[in-house]
Design a protein around this motif. Structure first.
Motif, short mmCIF file in Angstrom:
data_model
loop_
_atom_site.label_atom_id
_atom_site.label_comp_id
_atom_site.label_asym_id
_atom_site.label_seq_id
_atom_site.Cartn_x
_atom_site.Cartn_y
_atom_site.Cartn_z
N ASP A 7 0.83 -1.20 0.05
CA ASP A 7 0.24 -0.11 -0.06
C ASP A 7 1.01 1.27 0.08
N ILE A 8 0.33 2.45 -0.63
CA ILE A 8 1.16 3.60 -0.68
C ILE A 8 0.29 4.56 -0.11
N THR A 9 1.08 5.43 0.53
CA THR A 9 0.24 6.70 1.15
C THR A 9 -0.27 7.52 0.20
N ALA A 10 -1.62 8.01 0.29
CA ALA A 10 -2.27 9.04 -0.40
C ALA A 10 -1.59 10.56 -0.32
N LEU A 11 -1.40 11.21 -1.28
CA LEU A 11 -1.02 12.64 -1.29
C LEU A 11 -1.83 13.57 -1.16
N ALA A 12 -1.62 14.83 -0.35
CA ALA A 12 -2.63 15.87 -0.35
C ALA A 12 -3.00 16.26 -1.72
N ARG A 13 -2.13 16.47 -2.44
CA ARG A 13 -2.44 16.85 -4.03
C ARG A 13 -3.52 16.15 -4.90
N ARG A 14 -4.12 15.02 -4.06
CA ARG A 14 -4.95 14.09 -4.79
C ARG A 14 -6.29 14.90 -5.32
N TRP A 15 -6.60 15.81 -4.61
CA TRP A 15 -7.94 16.52 -4.76
C TRP A 15 -8.04 17.31 -5.95
N ARG A 16 -9.10 17.28 -6.69
CA ARG A 16 -9.39 18.27 -7.73
C ARG A 16 -10.64 19.04 -7.44
N LEU A 17 -10.72 20.31 -7.66
CA LEU A 17 -11.89 21.43 -7.20
C LEU A 17 -12.44 21.97 -8.77
N GLU A 18 -13.75 21.55 -8.72
CA GLU A 18 -14.44 21.98 -9.88
C GLU A 18 -15.53 22.97 -9.43
N VAL A 19 -15.97 24.02 -10.34
CA VAL A 19 -16.98 24.76 -10.16
C VAL A 19 -17.90 24.63 -11.38
N ASN A 20 -19.23 24.63 -11.18
CA ASN A 20 -20.23 24.52 -11.93
C ASN A 20 -20.54 26.00 -12.74
N THR A 21 -20.16 26.10 -14.03
CA THR A 21 -20.16 27.55 -14.50
C THR A 21 -21.45 27.48 -15.56
N GLY A 22 -22.33 26.36 -15.29
CA GLY A 22 -23.70 26.54 -16.31
C GLY A 22 -24.49 26.67 -15.44
N THR A 23 -25.77 26.08 -15.22
CA THR A 23 -26.75 26.15 -14.51
C THR A 23 -26.98 24.89 -13.70
N SER A 24 -28.15 24.80 -12.75
CA SER A 24 -28.38 23.61 -11.95
C SER A 24 -28.93 22.47 -12.89
N ALA A 25 -29.75 23.00 -14.04
CA ALA A 25 -30.30 21.85 -14.88
C ALA A 25 -29.27 21.49 -15.86
N THR A 26 -28.28 22.39 -16.29
CA THR A 26 -27.46 21.84 -17.42
C THR A 26 -25.73 22.10 -16.64
N PRO A 27 -25.37 21.50 -16.00
CA PRO A 27 -24.06 21.78 -15.17
C PRO A 27 -22.94 21.76 -16.30
N VAL A 28 -21.99 22.78 -16.20
CA VAL A 28 -20.87 22.70 -17.11
C VAL A 28 -19.59 22.78 -15.91
N TRP A 29 -19.18 21.79 -15.71
CA TRP A 29 -18.01 21.74 -14.80
C TRP A 29 -16.65 22.07 -15.18
N ALA A 30 -16.21 23.03 -14.48
CA ALA A 30 -14.82 23.70 -14.93
C ALA A 30 -13.87 23.52 -14.01
N LEU A 31 -12.62 23.07 -14.31
CA LEU A 31 -11.54 22.91 -13.19
C LEU A 31 -11.11 24.23 -12.66
N CYS A 32 -11.14 24.10 -11.27
CA CYS A 32 -10.40 25.30 -10.54
C CYS A 32 -8.69 25.25 -10.51
N PRO A 33 -7.98 26.01 -11.45
CA PRO A 33 -6.68 25.52 -11.61
C PRO A 33 -5.82 26.47 -10.41
N GLY A 34 -4.44 25.95 -10.19
CA GLY A 34 -3.89 26.56 -9.40
C GLY A 34 -3.86 26.55 -7.93
#
Length: 162
Positions: A7-34
């Motif tokens: 087994d290996i230890t998971a890294l803190a940088r494993r997380w990816r954050l996305e924000v819906n730049t569309g609507t609730s009905a039609t989500p458009v998931w965009a990466l929050c970079p940086g």
């Protein structure tokens, strides 16, 4: 006989954050970079529910839950167009808004496709870090949950979309 895989230890940088730049009905998931730091928390509210029947042992009951996500991001800019990254701008503008415009729909997940992934609606706090002349333009973003943080199927899992 096969050689066991350690087994290996998971890294803190494993997380990816996305924000819906569309609507609730039609989500458009965009990466929050940086993202340079990421700290999710989902704290329960626990009340003492001790009674005589416990014979001296404490009783506890979960009566609520809140969630929050803190992230530090390096501000990204499109130099020739003179605009900031659209996801960063969506977060910044939501932090200054009121009513429905002050909320963002977000999700975050393990970027390698492991099962941990969550989705919710949050208010945004946007706090530029400032710094000396050699510092990067960083912002402390706090997402304060409004309603549930729902476990979801990781969209980056094998067989998932994204």
């Amino acid at each position: 006989m096969s050689t066991p895989v350690p087994d290996i230890t998971a890294l803190a940088r494993r997380w990816r954050l996305e924000v819906n730049t569309g609507t609730s009905a039609t989500p458009v998931w965009a990466l929050c970079p940086g993202v340079t730091e990421f700290q999710p928390a989902a704290e329960p509210n626990i009340e003492d529910s001790s009674d005589y029947e416990g014979e001296g042992w404490a009783g506890n009951t979960k009566t609520g839950q809140s969630w929050e996500l803190s992230a530090t991001i390096n501000r990204k800019v499109q130099e020739t167009a003179k605009v900031y990254n659209p996801v960063h701008e969506a977060l910044r503008l939501a932090s200054f808004a009121y009513g429905s415009a002050s909320y963002v729909h977000v999700r975050y997940m393990d970027r390698s496709g492991l099962p941990e992934a969550y989705e919710g609606r949050a208010l945004v706090t946007w706090a530029p870090s400032g710094g000396e002349a050699t510092a990067l333009d960083q912002v402390e973003v706090t997402l304060t949950g409004d309603g549930p943080l729902l476990p979801i199927e990781n969209p980056l899992a094998v067989g998932g979309g994204a």
